[in-house]
Design a protein around this motif. Sequence first.
Motif, PDB file in Angstrom:
ATOM      1  N   ARG A  25       7.051   4.382   6.217  1.00 26.05           N
ATOM      2  CA  ARG A  25       8.403   4.294   5.668  1.00 26.05           C
ATOM      3  C   ARG A  25       9.036   2.946   5.982  1.00 26.05           C
ATOM      4  N   THR A  26       8.278   2.056   6.570  1.00 27.96           N
ATOM      5  CA  THR A  26       8.762   0.737   6.965  1.00 27.96           C
ATOM      6  C   THR A  26       8.318  -0.283   5.938  1.00 27.96           C
ATOM      7  N   SER A  27       9.283  -0.978   5.331  1.00 22.08           N
ATOM      8  CA  SER A  27       8.946  -1.890   4.243  1.00 22.08           C
ATOM      9  C   SER A  27       8.011  -3.010   4.678  1.00 22.08           C
ATOM     10  N   GLN A  28       8.119  -3.416   5.943  1.00 21.14           N
ATOM     11  CA  GLN A  28       7.318  -4.562   6.381  1.00 21.14           C
ATOM     12  C   GLN A  28       5.826  -4.281   6.354  1.00 21.14           C
ATOM     13  N   THR A  29       5.432  -3.030   6.355  1.00 22.22           N
ATOM     14  CA  THR A  29       4.012  -2.710   6.393  1.00 22.22           C
ATOM     15  C   THR A  29       3.386  -2.587   5.009  1.00 22.22           C
TER      16      THR A  29
END
Length: 122
Positions: A104-108
């Motif tokens: 749910r983390t955009s950076q990943t």
Amino acid sequence: VQLQASGGGLVQSGGSLRLSCAASGRTFSSYHMGWFRQAPGKEREFVAAVGRFGSLYYVDSAKGRFAISRDNAKNTVYLQIDKLKPEDTAVYLCAADDERMVSRTSQTWDYWGQGTQVTVSS
């Protein structure tokens, strides 16, 4: 993989939209696909994702009004949004990721489309 989002627009509160994200490449089915949104002055936030095997993930605020789906034959992921609210106004971006787990983390997320604007008037 290259992603092209479409389907945004100006809609009145209570209306519906279906966003589409078309992906290039032959390995679409191997990617998790997700939708994020970013409103002016705010951080990018997770909205929904569909895993490579079809598992569905939603942010709590999206449950009941948002529905994500994928069509592997068409290399396309969709986001149906019903009962739109002014606070849903944002640029909606689709993303693809081939990690083991859905994040749910955009950076990943590795691959991003250009986004499509959704504006909800009150």
